[in-house]
Design an enzyme around this catalytic site. Structure first.
Site: not given
Ligand code: MN
Length: 437
Positions: A136, A143, A242, A262
């Site tokens: 990822d 962001h 995600d 996550k």
């Molecule tokens: Mn992510």
């Protein structure tokens, strides 16, 4: 590189593919693995055309294809698309051309080819590849800045950000397909002022609007993929949510990065849109003159000219109350992939600069794709400023973080004058109550 398969004038004998606004016109031809819902059939590869799926097993059995295209259809008929992904761009392209010619309005014998169609409304899908590794990235500078500001108001962006495509190794076992529901994760959090952590259902459950990038042939361990070769190692792109538990993340993420916050669920769309289909929507990779320019191994003339993709993205939230009242989801983010700070090619090249081997079916996440403007924040942690500013939904409900019963739908599409509009379909996931026992 555009070719006859991109011609916006092409129409298909599958009438639904010609409807304005259709995600899957004949210029798209994305891949998924599917079967008739509830049938117990084997999953196999298929290609979207209008509201139908062109079954690659049926197609291969017709004997109509030859050479590279036949080999690609054979590989694509398996339960996962890894073998097709491994074949590389000349095979993908040969199959795309053959499919395009077969599905055109003026194709001969299409009455007979219609036996290869399965309605999407009768299908269920599986994760399209055996995903060996999931990496990822963090490619939206907007962001990264918005998140960094919540922790370090004076110095939001860490100094490596503009030099290194930042990423971490995620987990592939919990990647699921659109339509899935998952239980709110339970884990350790440290409430403000407390001295002992609690083990509780996450109270700060969030989304991350990302794109997923499926790797093609890949590289041998110890070798590198250059910028010039990078696109040849990318099979295609899908939508990726995600899901993230921000309270678990805040307590666990130092010093080694996110872990259980996550890896409980990540949801992808079934359809993988090939880079060839996306070719008309490539755009310039722009790096401000005031920013460091990419190091030579992350730079190329092609990347500067056309390394970015203008993929439109939308996130809709539908609460349980909205669903009960038959209200559609409310849009909470609208942005484009073109705002990313690093391109797909740069992610591939950077990932292999140390000799790390990528394998067919590996998945990259782009990272949360927030854009620069209002309404372009792509996670609740940004939209609500870390939970301080709840949003009000059209039915009067408010949200700071996701609640049980909430469904989130990602959509993606590409459009520009002179090209046929193509879409990614949707990526939907629903939050179930935590299992606390
Ligand atoms: Mn992510």
């Amino acid at each position: 590189m555009l070719n006859e398969t991109h011609d916006p004038a092409l129409r298909s004998w599958v009438a639904s593919a010609n409807e304005p606004g259709c995600d899957f016109p004949i210029q798209n031809l994305p891949f998924a693995v599917f079967r008739r819902a509830g049938s117990g059939e084997k999953f196999r590869g298929g290609v979207a055309i209008g509201d139908q799926i062109f079954d690659l097993v049926q197609l291969a059995s017709t004997g109509l294809l030859e050479g590279c295209a036949a080999e690609a259809a054979q590989a694509g008929g398996q339960e996962k698309l890894n073998a097709l992904m491994a074949l590389g761009p000349s095979a993908w392209s040969a199959l795309r051309l053959a499919l395009s010619r077969m599905l055109r309005e003026d194709a001969v014998g299409h009455d007979w080819l219609s036996s290869c169609l399965v309605p999407q409304s009768q299908a269920e899908y599986d994760v399209p590849a055996r995903i060996g590794d999931y990496t990822d990235f963090y490619t939206s500078v907007f962001h990264a800045t918005n998140i960094g500001r919540q922790f370090r108001p004076d110095n939001p962006l860490l100094p490596n950000y503009k030099w290194v495509p930042i990423g971490y190794h995620g987990r592939s076992s919990s990647i699921g397909i659109s339509g899935e529901s998952f239980h709110r994760p339970v884990g350790q959090t440290m409430p403000p002022g407390a001295t002992t952590p609690q083990v509780v259902p996450s109270r700060r459950l969030d989304i991350e609007l990302e794109l997923g990038i499926f790797i093609g042939p890949g590289n041998a361990k110890g070798t590198r993929i250059s910028m010039a070769q990078a696109d040849d190692h990318v099979f295609g792109i899908c939508l990726l949510n995600d899901w993230s538990a921000r309270d678990l993340q805040g307590w666990e993420y130092q010093p080694l990065g996110p872990f259980l916050s996550k890896n409980f669920a990540s949801t992808i769309s079934p359809w993988v849109v090939t880079l060839e289909a996306l070719a008309p929507f490539r755009t310039t990779f722009h790096r401000d003159e005031s920013d460091p320019q990419p190091l030579p191994y992350l730079d190329s003339a092609d990347n500067r000219a056309s390394g970015a993709f203008d993929i439109q993205l939308d996130v809709q939230l539908q609460t349980d109350a909205m669903r009960r009242a038959a209200l559609a989801g409310a849009s909470i983010c609208r942005t484009s992939y073109r705002h990313a700070y690093w391109t797909v090619a740069q992610m591939v090249t950077h990932h292999t600069v140390n000799g790390c081997n990528l394998q067919p079916g590996d998945l990259f996440g782009s990272g949360t794709l927030s854009g620069p403007g209002a309404g372009e924040a792509a996670a609740l942690i940004e939209i609500t400023t870390g939970g301080k500013n709840p949003i009000t939904l059209p039915n009067g409900e408010s949200r700071t973080w996701l609640e049980d019963g909430d469904s989130v739908t990602l959509r993606g599409w590409c459009e520009r004058p002179g090209a046929a509009r193509i879409g990614f379909g949707e990526c939907v996931g629903t939050v179930l109550p935590a299992i606390t026992a």
